[in-house]
Design a protein around this motif. Structure first.
Motif, short mmCIF file in Angstrom:
data_model
loop_
_atom_site.label_atom_id
_atom_site.label_comp_id
_atom_site.label_asym_id
_atom_site.label_seq_id
_atom_site.Cartn_x
_atom_site.Cartn_y
_atom_site.Cartn_z
N ALA A 45 0.81 -1.22 0.00
CA ALA A 45 0.00 0.00 0.00
C ALA A 45 0.85 1.27 0.00
CB ALA A 45 -0.94 -0.01 1.20
N THR A 46 1.85 1.33 0.86
CA THR A 46 2.67 2.55 0.96
C THR A 46 3.42 2.85 -0.35
OG1 THR A 46 2.90 2.28 3.35
CG2 THR A 46 4.49 3.71 2.24
N PRO A 47 4.05 1.85 -1.00
CA PRO A 47 4.67 2.14 -2.30
C PRO A 47 3.68 2.63 -3.35
CG PRO A 47 5.55 0.10 -1.42
CD PRO A 47 4.41 0.50 -0.53
N ILE A 48 2.47 2.08 -3.34
CA ILE A 48 1.44 2.54 -4.28
C ILE A 48 1.14 4.01 -4.03
CG2 ILE A 48 -1.01 2.38 -4.88
CD1 ILE A 48 -0.80 -0.64 -4.50
N MET A 49 0.91 4.37 -2.77
CA MET A 49 0.63 5.77 -2.43
C MET A 49 1.78 6.68 -2.83
SD MET A 49 -1.45 5.96 1.17
CE MET A 49 -0.31 4.94 2.10
N SER A 50 3.00 6.26 -2.52
CA SER A 50 4.18 7.08 -2.82
C SER A 50 4.30 7.33 -4.32
CB SER A 50 5.44 6.39 -2.30
OG SER A 50 5.37 6.19 -0.90
N PHE A 51 4.10 6.29 -5.13
CA PHE A 51 4.20 6.43 -6.58
C PHE A 51 3.12 7.38 -7.11
CE2 PHE A 51 2.68 5.13 -10.77
CZ PHE A 51 3.84 5.31 -11.52
N LEU A 52 1.88 7.23 -6.63
CA LEU A 52 0.79 8.06 -7.11
C LEU A 52 0.99 9.53 -6.72
CD1 LEU A 52 -2.30 5.78 -6.38
CD2 LEU A 52 -1.07 6.08 -8.53
N ILE A 53 1.44 9.76 -5.50
CA ILE A 53 1.70 11.14 -5.04
C ILE A 53 2.83 11.75 -5.86
CG2 ILE A 53 2.55 12.54 -3.13
CD1 ILE A 53 1.10 10.58 -1.25
N LEU A 54 3.90 10.98 -6.08
CA LEU A 54 5.04 11.48 -6.86
C LEU A 54 4.63 11.80 -8.29
CD1 LEU A 54 8.08 12.08 -6.95
CD2 LEU A 54 8.45 9.68 -7.58
N ALA A 55 3.84 10.92 -8.91
CA ALA A 55 3.39 11.15 -10.28
C ALA A 55 2.58 12.43 -10.39
CB ALA A 55 2.57 9.95 -10.77
N ASP A 56 1.69 12.64 -9.42
CA ASP A 56 0.87 13.85 -9.41
C ASP A 56 1.72 15.10 -9.27
OD1 ASP A 56 -1.79 15.33 -9.00
OD2 ASP A 56 -0.74 15.79 -7.13
N TRP A 57 2.69 15.05 -8.37
CA TRP A 57 3.55 16.22 -8.14
C TRP A 57 4.42 16.52 -9.36
CZ3 TRP A 57 5.72 18.26 -3.06
CH2 TRP A 57 4.68 18.38 -2.13
N ILE A 58 4.92 15.49 -10.01
CA ILE A 58 5.77 15.70 -11.20
C ILE A 58 4.96 16.39 -12.30
CG2 ILE A 58 6.95 14.53 -13.10
CD1 ILE A 58 7.95 12.47 -11.07
N VAL A 59 3.74 15.91 -12.53
CA VAL A 59 2.89 16.51 -13.56
C VAL A 59 2.58 17.97 -13.22
CG1 VAL A 59 0.60 16.44 -14.62
CG2 VAL A 59 1.88 14.33 -14.31
N LYS A 60 2.27 18.25 -11.97
CA LYS A 60 1.98 19.62 -11.57
C LYS A 60 3.21 20.50 -11.74
CE LYS A 60 -1.67 18.54 -8.23
NZ LYS A 60 -2.01 18.25 -6.83
N TRP A 61 4.38 19.98 -11.37
CA TRP A 61 5.62 20.76 -11.50
C TRP A 61 5.91 21.08 -12.96
CZ3 TRP A 61 10.33 19.58 -13.88
CH2 TRP A 61 11.35 20.49 -13.62
N VAL A 62 5.72 20.09 -13.85
CA VAL A 62 5.97 20.31 -15.28
C VAL A 62 5.02 21.36 -15.84
CG1 VAL A 62 5.86 19.24 -17.57
CG2 VAL A 62 6.94 18.01 -15.68
N VAL A 63 3.75 21.28 -15.46
CA VAL A 63 2.76 22.25 -15.94
C VAL A 63 3.09 23.65 -15.46
CG1 VAL A 63 0.35 22.98 -15.72
CG2 VAL A 63 0.88 20.59 -16.22
N VAL A 64 3.42 23.79 -14.18
CA VAL A 64 3.75 25.12 -13.63
C VAL A 64 5.01 25.67 -14.30
CG1 VAL A 64 4.51 26.33 -11.55
CG2 VAL A 64 2.62 24.71 -11.42
#
Length: 203
Positions: A27-46
């Motif tokens: 569960a924790t690796p799944i959460m970490s990957f999903l959070i990281l993916a979301d942050w990377i996309v937001k960072w690229v867009v900004v």
């Protein structure tokens, strides 16, 4: 009496199966990957787009439109950023408590998806750029818009974290149906067994 209640509570916690191994390994690796993916996309867009800028992403399916959403999902409470942050915080805290105490693997995965989305959006509010439209800090970076219109879908602007929450809700609905099926299945089996017994008596 109160002391006995405390002792029973502590004993219950010690005996409770928290499924820590599954939570830490899966569960924790799944959460970490999903959070990281979301942050990377937001960072690229900004980093690559201006607010209100639109870009074609997948023609006929998905396009980009960078906005700062000060409210909750789908722009709710957009003029009440303090309320939106409070609700998001309560949502995440409740999910953390659920995640700790759940010991059914399918519900642990459900809470992981919901927690990944809620936590990612909550943390992202701390670094999202200044909202040039609403003139406030603390909003959420949204960027995806459906490039088709089905039941008003083209009016939704969302991010990956929102998608994780929606997937979690969908997965949770499936889990709920499975639970209902298991609740009623024994009754059906009992009814079938009764019919078999009646047929045996009649014969």
């Amino acid at each position: 009496m109160f002391k006995n209640w405390i002792n029973n509570f502590v004993y219950g916690l010690k005996a409770y199966d928290f499924k820590w191994k599954f939570k830490l390994v899966v569960a924790t690796p799944i959460m970490s990957f999903l959070i990281l993916a979301d942050w990377i996309v937001k960072w690229v867009v900004v980093a690559t787009m201006q607010q209100k800028e639109e870009k074609q992403f997948i023609k006929g399916f998905l396009k980009l439109n960078f906005i700062i959403n000060p409210g909750s999902a789908y722009g709710r409470n957009s003029n009440k950023i303090e309320l939106a942050i409070t609700l998001a915080t309560v949502f995440v805290i409740c999910l953390i408590v659920l995640f700790i105490f759940l010991n059914d693997k399918k519900w642990i995965i459900t809470s992981s998806l919901l927690l990944a989305g809620g936590f990612a959006n909550l943390l992202a509010r701390s670094w999202a750029p200044f909202d040039e439209v609403n003139k406030v800090y603390g909003g959420v970076v949204d960027m995806f818009v459906w490039d088709f219109n089905f039941l008003g879908s083209s009016g939704y602007i969302f991010n990956l974290a929102d998608m994780w929450v929606n997937i979690g809700i969908g997965f949770g609905a499936i889990c709920f149906i499975i639970e209902i099926f298991h609740v009623f299945k024994p009754k059906k089996e009992k009814e079938m067994n009764k019919e078999v017994e009646i047929n045996e008596i009649d014969s």
